[in-house]
Scaffold this motif. Structure first.
Motif, PDB file in Angstrom:
ATOM      1  N   ASN A  17       0.839  -1.200   0.000  1.00 38.27           N
ATOM      2  CA  ASN A  17       0.000   0.000   0.000  1.00 38.27           C
ATOM      3  C   ASN A  17       0.876   1.253   0.000  1.00 38.27           C
ATOM      4  N   ALA A  18       1.903   1.224   0.807  1.00 36.27           N
ATOM      5  CA  ALA A  18       2.808   2.381   0.893  1.00 36.27           C
ATOM      6  C   ALA A  18       3.565   2.577  -0.416  1.00 36.27           C
ATOM      7  N   ALA A  19       3.974   1.492  -1.041  1.00 39.83           N
ATOM      8  CA  ALA A  19       4.715   1.587  -2.307  1.00 39.83           C
ATOM      9  C   ALA A  19       3.831   2.184  -3.403  1.00 39.83           C
ATOM     10  N   GLU A  20       2.585   1.782  -3.432  1.00 38.74           N
ATOM     11  CA  GLU A  20       1.658   2.325  -4.436  1.00 38.74           C
ATOM     12  C   GLU A  20       1.453   3.829  -4.221  1.00 38.74           C
ATOM     13  N   ARG A  21       1.331   4.238  -2.954  1.00 36.86           N
ATOM     14  CA  ARG A  21       1.169   5.666  -2.660  1.00 36.86           C
ATOM     15  C   ARG A  21       2.435   6.444  -2.993  1.00 36.86           C
ATOM     16  N   THR A  55      12.082  -3.333  -6.334  1.00 37.55           N
ATOM     17  CA  THR A  55      11.743  -4.452  -7.227  1.00 37.55           C
ATOM     18  C   THR A  55      11.285  -3.892  -8.583  1.00 37.55           C
ATOM     19  N   PRO A  56      11.448  -4.679  -9.655  1.00 35.31           N
ATOM     20  CA  PRO A  56      11.124  -4.173 -10.996  1.00 35.31           C
ATOM     21  C   PRO A  56       9.722  -3.588 -11.118  1.00 35.31           C
ATOM     22  N   LYS A  57       8.744  -4.234 -10.471  1.00 35.22           N
ATOM     23  CA  LYS A  57       7.354  -3.756 -10.603  1.00 35.22           C
ATOM     24  C   LYS A  57       7.218  -2.287 -10.239  1.00 35.22           C
ATOM     25  N   PHE A  58       7.882  -1.879  -9.171  1.00 31.32           N
ATOM     26  CA  PHE A  58       7.762  -0.483  -8.710  1.00 31.32           C
ATOM     27  C   PHE A  58       8.897   0.382  -9.247  1.00 31.32           C
TER      28      PHE A  58
END
Ligand code: 6PG
Length: 246
Positions: A17-21, A55-58
């Protein structure tokens, strides 16, 4: 402005959640003013977030060359010391993605603590282009904060002089509770942020979360209650255990 309080299942969900924000805010601020300034928290909770951002996704979602990294506080230790908040973030994230070295603005924990505080404040004033005159404070796009079970945040520990610093943005003090010198953003500096995200996990924090958010105002015992920004979006990200008493 009332804080947003979001409870998620566990530490892994908290990090996601924090990474998305983080990514969304970085993109928004870079689009708006061509850079993103973030002050990182120390401690164990944010480490999972930093590792996930690497990580690659973020990692592919952030224009790292326009991101500037600062710290909300630092232990008075060298950057390679295991207690260093810089080392924790460097190992988990900053060494894993292509961030220009000049975009990493660490607190010099290896110096005399008062000197490190003065140096860091000068760095902030130059970055945010604010003169030495009293002013609102460093307008970080984002400050990440953790919460100690004793109610401290950054290195604003209970019953310290740091809690009463209003002139400087950065201050240093020997903290008897942890037997070390700390350098920290002060209350007015933190309260000048545009966005604040609290990252709190674990059953051992549940009573403190309740006391800070729902209890009587007693900032000497609960310094986290001093974080009351006038214009910031404040978000509390809690795992199920930390949210269990609110
Ligand atoms: C530090 C942090 C500190 C931390 C809290 C919570 O330098 O230790 O800035 O304020 O955020 O102690 O730490 P945990 O997330 O490890 O519980």
């Amino acid at each position: 402005m009332n804080p947003e309080i979001t409870a998620v299942l566990d530490r892994a969900a908290l990090a996601r959640n924090a990474a998305e924000r983080f990514v969304a805010l970085a993109r928004q601020m870079i689009a708006r003013h061509a850079r993103f300034s973030v002050a990182l928290a120390g401690g164990s909770t944010p480490r999972d977030l930093y590792a996930l951002l690497a990580t690659p996704k973020f990692a592919v979602q952030v224009e790292w060359a326009r991101a500037h990294f600062f710290w909300g506080d630092e232990r008075a230790v060298p950057p390679e010391h295991p207690d260093s908040n810089f080392k924790m973030a460097h190992d988990a994230l900053l060494s894993q993605v292509s961030i220009p070295p000049e975009n990493v603005h660490r607190i010099h924990g290896e110096w005399d603590a008062s000197q490190a505080a003065r140096d860091y404040e000068q760095t902030l004033r130059e970055f945010f282009q604010v003169s030495a005159a009293p002013s609102s404070g460093p307008a970080f796009d984002l400050i990440l904060l953790g919460l100690g079970a004793n109610g401290h945040t950054a290195s604003l520990f209970p019953h310290t002089q740091l809690l009463h610093e209003t002139e400087h943005w950065v201050a240093a003090e020997y903290i008897a509770e942890v037997k070390m010198n700390r350098i920290t953003l002060t209350v007015p500096a933190i309260n000048a942020a545009k966005n604040i995200v609290w990252l709190v996990a674990g059953a051992d924090k549940a009573a403190t979360v309740r006391a800070v958010l729902r209890g009587a105002y007693r900032p000497e015992e609960l310094p986290a209650q001093l974080i009351q920004p006038a214009n910031a979006q404040v978000t509390w990200l809690l795992d199920h255990d930390a949210a269990s008493q609110i």
